[in-house]
Structures are given as C-alpha cells and as structure tokens.
Design an enzyme around this catalytic site. Structure first.
Site, PDB file in Angstrom:
ATOM      1  N   LEU A 163     -29.520  31.193  -6.586  1.00 30.44           N
ATOM      2  CA  LEU A 163     -30.829  31.544  -7.131  1.00 30.44           C
ATOM      3  C   LEU A 163     -31.410  30.363  -7.881  1.00 30.44           C
ATOM      4  CD1 LEU A 163     -30.301  35.181  -8.426  1.00 30.44           C
ATOM      5  CD2 LEU A 163     -30.739  34.343  -6.116  1.00 30.44           C
ATOM      6  N   GLU A 198     -21.216  32.649 -11.638  1.00 28.71           N
ATOM      7  CA  GLU A 198     -22.180  33.030 -12.672  1.00 28.71           C
ATOM      8  C   GLU A 198     -21.667  32.820 -14.092  1.00 28.71           C
ATOM      9  OE1 GLU A 198     -22.010  34.401  -9.786  1.00 28.71           O
ATOM     10  OE2 GLU A 198     -24.014  34.890  -9.107  1.00 28.71           O
TER      11      GLU A 198
HETATM   12  N1  CO8 Z   1     -31.763  26.246  -9.424  1.00 30.12           N
HETATM   13  C1  CO8 Z   1     -32.696  25.330  -9.757  1.00 30.12           C
HETATM   14  N2  CO8 Z   1     -32.530  23.999  -9.621  1.00 30.12           N
HETATM   15  C2  CO8 Z   1     -31.367  23.574  -9.095  1.00 30.12           C
HETATM   16  C3  CO8 Z   1     -30.354  24.468  -8.719  1.00 30.12           C
HETATM   17  C4  CO8 Z   1     -30.583  25.882  -8.897  1.00 30.12           C
HETATM   18  N3  CO8 Z   1     -29.684  26.815  -8.549  1.00 30.12           N
HETATM   19  N4  CO8 Z   1     -29.315  23.752  -8.238  1.00 30.12           N
HETATM   20  C5  CO8 Z   1     -29.677  22.462  -8.315  1.00 30.12           C
HETATM   21  N5  CO8 Z   1     -30.910  22.346  -8.827  1.00 30.12           N
HETATM   22  C6  CO8 Z   1     -31.691  21.126  -9.022  1.00 30.12           C
HETATM   23  C7  CO8 Z   1     -30.960  20.122  -9.918  1.00 30.12           C
HETATM   24  O1  CO8 Z   1     -31.184  20.411 -11.281  1.00 30.12           O
HETATM   25  C8  CO8 Z   1     -31.610  18.833  -9.480  1.00 30.12           C
HETATM   26  O2  CO8 Z   1     -32.890  18.757 -10.072  1.00 30.12           O
HETATM   27  P1  CO8 Z   1     -33.546  17.331 -10.462  1.00 30.12           P
HETATM   28  O3  CO8 Z   1     -33.622  16.556  -9.180  1.00 30.12           O
HETATM   29  O4  CO8 Z   1     -34.849  17.694 -11.047  1.00 30.12           O
HETATM   30  O5  CO8 Z   1     -32.608  16.702 -11.451  1.00 30.12           O
HETATM   31  C9  CO8 Z   1     -31.822  19.032  -7.964  1.00 30.12           C
HETATM   32  O6  CO8 Z   1     -31.812  20.445  -7.773  1.00 30.12           O
HETATM   33  C10 CO8 Z   1     -30.730  18.423  -7.116  1.00 30.12           C
HETATM   34  O7  CO8 Z   1     -29.471  18.895  -7.584  1.00 30.12           O
HETATM   35  P2  CO8 Z   1     -28.184  17.969  -7.655  1.00 30.12           P
HETATM   36  O8  CO8 Z   1     -28.566  16.582  -8.025  1.00 30.12           O
HETATM   37  O9  CO8 Z   1     -27.172  18.649  -8.511  1.00 30.12           O
HETATM   38  O10 CO8 Z   1     -27.744  17.987  -6.102  1.00 30.12           O
HETATM   39  P3  CO8 Z   1     -26.284  17.707  -5.536  1.00 30.12           P
HETATM   40  O11 CO8 Z   1     -26.475  17.516  -4.073  1.00 30.12           O
HETATM   41  O12 CO8 Z   1     -25.561  16.647  -6.289  1.00 30.12           O
HETATM   42  O13 CO8 Z   1     -25.477  19.083  -5.766  1.00 30.12           O
HETATM   43  C11 CO8 Z   1     -25.247  21.473  -5.811  1.00 30.12           C
HETATM   44  C12 CO8 Z   1     -25.890  20.257  -5.140  1.00 30.12           C
HETATM   45  C13 CO8 Z   1     -23.736  21.447  -5.581  1.00 30.12           C
HETATM   46  C14 CO8 Z   1     -25.829  22.727  -5.185  1.00 30.12           C
HETATM   47  C15 CO8 Z   1     -25.539  21.402  -7.313  1.00 30.12           C
HETATM   48  O14 CO8 Z   1     -26.931  21.183  -7.493  1.00 30.12           O
HETATM   49  C16 CO8 Z   1     -25.191  22.646  -8.073  1.00 30.12           C
HETATM   50  O15 CO8 Z   1     -24.023  22.895  -8.339  1.00 30.12           O
HETATM   51  N6  CO8 Z   1     -26.206  23.424  -8.451  1.00 30.12           N
HETATM   52  C17 CO8 Z   1     -26.049  24.600  -9.284  1.00 30.12           C
HETATM   53  C18 CO8 Z   1     -25.584  25.746  -8.459  1.00 30.12           C
HETATM   54  C19 CO8 Z   1     -25.442  26.966  -9.315  1.00 30.12           C
HETATM   55  O16 CO8 Z   1     -24.671  27.026 -10.237  1.00 30.12           O
HETATM   56  N7  CO8 Z   1     -26.238  27.983  -8.994  1.00 30.12           N
HETATM   57  C20 CO8 Z   1     -26.223  29.223  -9.719  1.00 30.12           C
HETATM   58  C21 CO8 Z   1     -27.581  29.861  -9.702  1.00 30.12           C
HETATM   59  S1  CO8 Z   1     -27.532  31.479 -10.443  1.00 30.12           S
HETATM   60  C22 CO8 Z   1     -27.310  32.556  -9.151  1.00 30.12           C
HETATM   61  O17 CO8 Z   1     -27.414  32.214  -8.005  1.00 30.12           O
HETATM   62  C23 CO8 Z   1     -26.981  34.006  -9.423  1.00 30.12           C
HETATM   63  C24 CO8 Z   1     -27.562  34.505 -10.643  1.00 30.12           C
HETATM   64  C25 CO8 Z   1     -27.340  35.976 -10.873  1.00 30.12           C
HETATM   65  C26 CO8 Z   1     -28.057  36.404 -12.120  1.00 30.12           C
HETATM   66  C27 CO8 Z   1     -27.478  37.585 -12.756  1.00 30.12           C
HETATM   67  C28 CO8 Z   1     -27.984  37.770 -14.167  1.00 30.12           C
HETATM   68  C29 CO8 Z   1     -27.771  39.141 -14.698  1.00 30.12           C
END
Ligand code: CO8
Length: 300
Positions: A106, A176
C-alpha cells in the site's frame, strides 16, 4: 462513499483503454473499451489478453515501486471486473513491468498526513481490490518478479497460485508491524489460509519478510523459477488449471474462500472505521513518518 463512487466511475469510464495483444497483433476489445481518459494520465496497468488461450496478463506499471495508491487500486479492480465480464477470458496472470519490484504494498503516502475522509476512501478501495481478487471466478496466478512486501504480499496470496523469481534478494511477507501498524484480520486470514495459523502468527508478530527460498519453504509461494521464466511458467501452470472443469473449479474455490470473504462483507463499514481511527492516531502517524524517513535515508 460518494467520493469513492465518483472515483470508481471516473476510472471505470476513463481508467484505461485496454490494448489487447494477440498473435495477430494489438487490438482493442470493444467490450473492454470505455471512453478514453480526457486527461493525459497514462494507465497504471497494461492488459494483454490472448484470445486463443483466454489468458490475460495484467502488468502493473506504476514507477518507482508499484505502490498501491488509490488510482492503481481502483484501476486494478476495474480491470479485473472487466476481464471477469469478458467471456473470452478465463485466467489472469498478475505481474509487474518494473525491474526487481512486484509491488511495494500500500502507498504509505495515502495514509500519512491525509484526512480521515481520504483514509476511508483509500481503505474502501483496498477492500474492493481484495474482495474482487480473492473471490474472482477467474483462475488467478501471481507471477512475482520482484519484492512484494505487505500489500504486495496480500495481492499475491489472494491469487490461486504463486510463481516467484528465484532470487534471494527478493522478499515477500506481511511486514506491517515493522511500520508500527497492524495487518487487518482479513490480511491475516488470507495469510493463514495460505501458510497456516502458527506460521502466520510468527510472520505477523515479527513482521517477517521472507526471501524467495524461505517463502517457498513455508508455502507462501508455490514455485521458484529463474527470473526470466516467471511469466512463462505462470502461463504453463495456467494451462493445467484451465484444463479442470470450470464449474467444479469455481465452486471449489468459492467453498474454500467464501467464509473469509463473508467475514469482511458483513463488517465492511466497521472495518473502514477501525482503520481510520487507528491510522489517524498521532502515535501511528509518527511511526509511519519515521518509516518513510528510514526508506529515504536507506538510499544515502
Ligand atoms: N509507499 C509509498 N512510497 C514508497 C513505498 C510505499 N509502500 N515503498 C517505497 N516507496 C518510495 C520510497 O520512499 C522512495 O521514494 P523517494 O524516491 O521519494 O525517496 C521510492 O518509493 C523508491 O523506493 P526505494 O528507493 O526504497 O526503492 P528500492 O528499489 O530500493 O526498494 C522496496 C524497493 C523493497 C519495495 C522498498 O521501497 C521498500 O521496502 N518499501 C517499503 C515497503 C513496505 O514496507 N510497504 C508497506 C506498506 S503498508 C501495507 O502495504 C499494508 C498496510 C496495512 C494497513 C493496516 C492498518 C490498520
């Protein structure tokens, strides 16, 4: 709700102009056509339907990381709905056109420093995507050609079968708790239906992201193949699924999944309210802010 409907209808009417590619070259199916967007936003999902096999490939193409924002979620749901209504389509392979990333889950920016109304609208779109995909009458296969954390993992485990690239650098899981948030019960149920209760308990509590080989070991994915064979293997597997009697397969799928789906269906608005009141808490917002900062700092 009005906002969500407006957005759905906006996307349903103008979300994408599906290009369909067959052996005879690209064509546009009339029943998949809606009016062209009247703005220049390009589609976040590319759809290729092969009429000779009845198999569609949905490729997410929303750089940099296919994070599931409101637009992508809405387009995903609308695309799937249209494929379901298409009598020529029997199976869907879901994959990514981005290198190394299936989906980052997400979009955190949809939940960070946004209004409660927006969070509610976003959450309804997440529910809708899951309900459509988990309950789809089509055979659905995730061709996981990169990392797939959190919502990306949910998307994968909502499919009937998962083929993942055999690359230990790619990870998948419901992480999460690492963000200071809690996977909702229907994320948990989908995971438990895939890998069992105890493994889910450990995975969720620790926010475990499993490498591809670890994911295979616990049954989170069904098969690992070399990266360049993920989609072709998914297509071969699809052939086996489509050889099964359609009605028998669909009834079996409904029997396995309906109780999990019904749990959310009977409780949807309460789930939205829970999400909004949880995610807008100051302490949760602080955790999300720190996580975003960590993602940025990791780069440097
Ligand atoms: N949302 C928004 N932005 C993101 C996300 C995300 N999920 N993931 C990455 N980005 C952004 C980064 O901040 C970065 O932004 P910027 O260029 O402005 O600095 C850009 O995307 C590129 O990211 P990376 O440089 O980290 O890219 P990599 O290729 O090195 O890595 C990954 C890719 C492995 C996907 C890495 O970005 C990562 O680990 N991202 C986070 C993934 C994560 O933890 N997602 C969890 C989201 S929460 C969810 O899905 C469920 C929520 C349920 C809610 C329940 C509440 C009750």
């Amino acid at each position: 709700m009005a906002n969500a409907l407006r957005r759905l209808s906006k996307c349903g009417v103008a979300g994408f102009l599906p290009q369909v590619f067959s052996r005879h070259g690209p064509r546009t199916l009339p029943h998949l056509v809606c009016q062209q967007r009247n703005n220049s936003t390009s589609s976040k999902i590319k759809v290729d339907l092969d009429p000779s096999t009845g198999v569609a490939v949905m490729r997410m193409q929303s750089p940099p990381v296919n994070s599931l924002n409101l637009d992508l979620l809405t387009e995903f749901t609308t695309t799937l709905e249209k494929l379901e209504m298409d009598k020529g389509c029997r199976g869907v392979i879901i994959t990514s056109s981005l290198p190394k990333i299936f989906s980052a889950g997400l979009d955190i920016l949809e939940m960070y420093q946004t209004s409660p109304e927006h969070c509610g609208e976003f959450w309804r779109a997440v529910q809708e995507m899951w309900l459509k995909l988990y309950g789809s009458k089509l055979t659905t296969i995730a061709a996981i050609n990169g990392s797939s954390p959190a919502g990306g993992c949910l998307l994968s485990i909502s499919c009937d079968y998962r083929v993942m690239a055999d690359n230990p650098r790619y990870s998948i899981g419901l992480n999460e708790t690492l963000l200071g948030i809690v996977a909702p019960y229907w994320f948990k149920d989908t995971m438990a239906n895939t890998v069992g209760h105890r493994t889910t308990e450990l995975a969720l509590a620790l926010g475990r992201l499993y490498s591809a080989p670890e994911a295979l070991k616990i049954g989170l994915v069904d098969e690992l193949v070399p990266e360049d064979q993920v989609v072709t293997t998914a297509a071969q597997t699809m052939g086996k699924w489509l050889a099964i009697d359609e009605n028998a397969r669909q009834v079996t799928k409904a029997m396995m999944r309906k109780p999990t789906i019904d749990k959310l269906l009977s409780n949807r608005e309460a789930d939205v309210n829970n999400f909004v009141s949880f995610i807008t808490q100051a302490s949760v917002q602080k955790s999300l802010g720190m996580y975003l900062k960590m993602l940025k700092n990791r780069k440097g």
